[in-house]
Motif scaffolding. Structure first.
Motif, PDB file in Angstrom:
ATOM      1  N   PRO A 266     -86.055  49.414  43.742  1.00 17.45           N
ATOM      2  CA  PRO A 266     -85.795  49.742  42.336  1.00 17.45           C
ATOM      3  C   PRO A 266     -84.339  50.005  41.995  1.00 17.45           C
ATOM      4  CG  PRO A 266     -86.777  51.615  43.474  1.00 17.45           C
ATOM      5  CD  PRO A 266     -86.851  50.450  44.407  1.00 17.45           C
ATOM      6  N   ARG A 267     -83.528  50.361  42.977  1.00 13.81           N
ATOM      7  CA  ARG A 267     -82.126  50.693  42.693  1.00 13.81           C
ATOM      8  C   ARG A 267     -81.179  49.563  43.066  1.00 13.81           C
ATOM      9  NH1 ARG A 267     -82.360  56.714  45.438  1.00 13.81           N
ATOM     10  NH2 ARG A 267     -83.985  57.574  44.090  1.00 13.81           N
ATOM     11  N   THR A 268     -81.738  48.406  43.385  1.00 14.78           N
ATOM     12  CA  THR A 268     -80.927  47.262  43.808  1.00 14.78           C
ATOM     13  C   THR A 268     -80.850  46.256  42.676  1.00 14.78           C
ATOM     14  OG1 THR A 268     -81.647  47.575  46.087  1.00 14.78           O
ATOM     15  CG2 THR A 268     -80.707  45.435  45.528  1.00 14.78           C
ATOM     16  N   ILE A 269     -79.671  45.764  42.405  1.00  8.36           N
ATOM     17  CA  ILE A 269     -79.552  44.773  41.348  1.00  8.36           C
ATOM     18  C   ILE A 269     -80.050  43.423  41.862  1.00  8.36           C
ATOM     19  CG2 ILE A 269     -77.679  45.987  40.190  1.00  8.36           C
ATOM     20  CD1 ILE A 269     -75.716  44.098  41.555  1.00  8.36           C
ATOM     21  N   THR A 270     -80.513  42.601  40.942  1.00  8.01           N
ATOM     22  CA  THR A 270     -81.121  41.330  41.306  1.00  8.01           C
ATOM     23  C   THR A 270     -80.157  40.431  42.069  1.00  8.01           C
ATOM     24  OG1 THR A 270     -82.575  41.480  39.401  1.00  8.01           O
ATOM     25  CG2 THR A 270     -82.327  39.310  40.420  1.00  8.01           C
ATOM     26  N   SER A 271     -78.881  40.481  41.737  1.00  7.40           N
ATOM     27  CA  SER A 271     -77.906  39.614  42.402  1.00  7.40           C
ATOM     28  C   SER A 271     -77.726  39.980  43.868  1.00  7.40           C
ATOM     29  CB  SER A 271     -76.555  39.669  41.683  1.00  7.40           C
ATOM     30  OG  SER A 271     -76.046  41.000  41.706  1.00  7.40           O
ATOM     31  N   VAL A 272     -78.107  41.177  44.234  1.00  9.51           N
ATOM     32  CA  VAL A 272     -78.098  41.590  45.643  1.00  9.51           C
ATOM     33  C   VAL A 272     -79.442  41.279  46.277  1.00  9.51           C
ATOM     34  CG1 VAL A 272     -77.949  43.569  47.226  1.00  9.51           C
ATOM     35  CG2 VAL A 272     -76.343  43.362  45.329  1.00  9.51           C
ATOM     36  N   TYR A 273     -80.524  41.526  45.552  1.00 10.56           N
ATOM     37  CA  TYR A 273     -81.861  41.339  46.110  1.00 10.56           C
ATOM     38  C   TYR A 273     -82.174  39.867  46.343  1.00 10.56           C
ATOM     39  CZ  TYR A 273     -86.834  41.930  46.867  1.00 10.56           C
ATOM     40  OH  TYR A 273     -88.094  41.925  47.430  1.00 10.56           O
ATOM     41  N   ALA A 274     -81.868  39.012  45.393  1.00 17.31           N
ATOM     42  CA  ALA A 274     -82.283  37.601  45.466  1.00 17.31           C
ATOM     43  C   ALA A 274     -81.796  36.885  46.731  1.00 17.31           C
ATOM     44  CB  ALA A 274     -81.846  36.866  44.214  1.00 17.31           C
ATOM     45  N   PRO A 275     -80.580  37.113  47.190  1.00 14.56           N
ATOM     46  CA  PRO A 275     -80.131  36.415  48.415  1.00 14.56           C
ATOM     47  C   PRO A 275     -80.629  37.036  49.721  1.00 14.56           C
ATOM     48  CG  PRO A 275     -78.277  37.056  47.023  1.00 14.56           C
ATOM     49  CD  PRO A 275     -79.462  37.813  46.546  1.00 14.56           C
ATOM     50  N   ALA A 276     -81.304  38.158  49.621  1.00 11.46           N
ATOM     51  CA  ALA A 276     -81.681  38.885  50.828  1.00 11.46           C
ATOM     52  C   ALA A 276     -82.905  38.282  51.507  1.00 11.46           C
ATOM     53  CB  ALA A 276     -81.978  40.346  50.494  1.00 11.46           C
ATOM     54  N   THR A 277     -82.962  38.466  52.809  1.00  9.19           N
ATOM     55  CA  THR A 277     -84.197  38.229  53.552  1.00  9.19           C
ATOM     56  C   THR A 277     -84.991  39.531  53.524  1.00  9.19           C
ATOM     57  OG1 THR A 277     -83.320  36.513  54.995  1.00  9.19           O
ATOM     58  CG2 THR A 277     -85.185  37.777  55.831  1.00  9.19           C
TER      59      THR A 277
ATOM     60  N   ARG B  81     -92.579  36.849  47.409  1.00  6.70           N
ATOM     61  CA  ARG B  81     -91.584  37.698  46.776  1.00  6.70           C
ATOM     62  C   ARG B  81     -91.463  37.357  45.304  1.00  6.70           C
ATOM     63  NH1 ARG B  81     -86.084  36.707  49.803  1.00  6.70           N
ATOM     64  NH2 ARG B  81     -85.240  38.025  48.133  1.00  6.70           N
ATOM     65  N   ASP B  82     -91.062  38.356  44.530  1.00  2.00           N
ATOM     66  CA  ASP B  82     -90.796  38.183  43.109  1.00  2.00           C
ATOM     67  C   ASP B  82     -89.426  38.804  42.862  1.00  2.00           C
ATOM     68  OD1 ASP B  82     -90.559  38.370  40.354  1.00  2.00           O
ATOM     69  OD2 ASP B  82     -92.682  38.828  40.057  1.00  2.00           O
ATOM     70  N   ASN B  83     -88.412  37.980  42.781  1.00  2.00           N
ATOM     71  CA  ASN B  83     -87.055  38.504  42.640  1.00  2.00           C
ATOM     72  C   ASN B  83     -86.855  39.213  41.300  1.00  2.00           C
ATOM     73  OD1 ASN B  83     -86.355  37.545  45.180  1.00  2.00           O
ATOM     74  ND2 ASN B  83     -85.456  35.658  44.369  1.00  2.00           N
ATOM     75  N   SER B  84     -87.547  38.775  40.267  1.00  2.00           N
ATOM     76  CA  SER B  84     -87.404  39.432  38.966  1.00  2.00           C
ATOM     77  C   SER B  84     -87.896  40.877  39.030  1.00  2.00           C
ATOM     78  CB  SER B  84     -88.141  38.661  37.885  1.00  2.00           C
ATOM     79  OG  SER B  84     -89.537  38.713  38.116  1.00  2.00           O
ATOM     80  N   ARG B  85     -88.851  41.146  39.889  1.00  2.00           N
ATOM     81  CA  ARG B  85     -89.353  42.509  40.086  1.00  2.00           C
ATOM     82  C   ARG B  85     -88.747  43.175  41.307  1.00  2.00           C
ATOM     83  NH1 ARG B  85     -93.923  40.040  37.658  1.00  2.00           N
ATOM     84  NH2 ARG B  85     -94.831  41.340  36.025  1.00  2.00           N
ATOM     85  N   LYS B  86     -87.916  42.456  42.028  1.00  2.00           N
ATOM     86  CA  LYS B  86     -87.302  42.976  43.244  1.00  2.00           C
ATOM     87  C   LYS B  86     -88.374  43.524  44.184  1.00  2.00           C
ATOM     88  CE  LYS B  86     -84.638  45.273  40.532  1.00  2.00           C
ATOM     89  NZ  LYS B  86     -83.684  46.265  39.994  1.00  2.00           N
ATOM     90  N   THR B  87     -89.380  42.703  44.380  1.00  2.00           N
ATOM     91  CA  THR B  87     -90.561  43.135  45.135  1.00  2.00           C
ATOM     92  C   THR B  87     -90.985  42.058  46.129  1.00  2.00           C
ATOM     93  OG1 THR B  87     -91.323  44.498  43.284  1.00  2.00           O
ATOM     94  CG2 THR B  87     -92.952  43.904  44.949  1.00  2.00           C
TER      95      THR B  87
END
Length: 118
Positions: A24-35, A73-79
């Motif tokens: 919840p505290r991570t911005i999408t631009s950080v989450y989306a490239p993550a494994t 995964r759902d990057n828009s929900r960071k989940t």
């Protein structure tokens, strides 16, 4: 990275559970490239890989869960989700969410208990 897991519980053999892990505290631009993915630890055993999914949605599964578990995964929900079907007593353990990027050290959630009585 702060990770929040949910969805664990007690289920009979053959049953299903769906785990979720949010960042919840991570911005999408950080989450989306993550494994992102899941590890588990059974009592008295080492933590082991369950499933991973890359930013390109390439998946990796432990042999013991192939055909029964599905990671998504759902990057828009960071989940990240782990759908677990056909659960067995050997699936019992604490399930930990995992996230890693090229720029950040690996992060872990607090763990959620999955119990399948034998």
């Amino acid at each position: 990275v702060y990770l929040v897991e949910s969805g664990g519980g007690l289920v009979q053999p053959g049953g299903s559970l769906r785990l979720s892990c949010r960042a919840p505290r991570t911005i999408t631009s950080v989450y989306a490239p993550a494994t992102v993915g899941w590890y588990r630890q059974a009592p008295g055993k080492q933590r082991e890989l369950v499933a991973l999914i890359t930013s390109d949605r390439i998946t990796t599964y432990a042999d013991s869960v192939k055909g029964r578990f599905t990671i998504s995964r759902d990057n828009s929900r960071k989940t990240v989700y782990l759908q677990m079907n056909g659960l067995k007593p050997d699936d019992t353990g604490v399930y930990y969410c995992y996230l890693a990027t090229s720029n950040l050290a690996a992060s872990w959630g607090q763990g959620t208990q999955v119990s399948v009585p034998g």
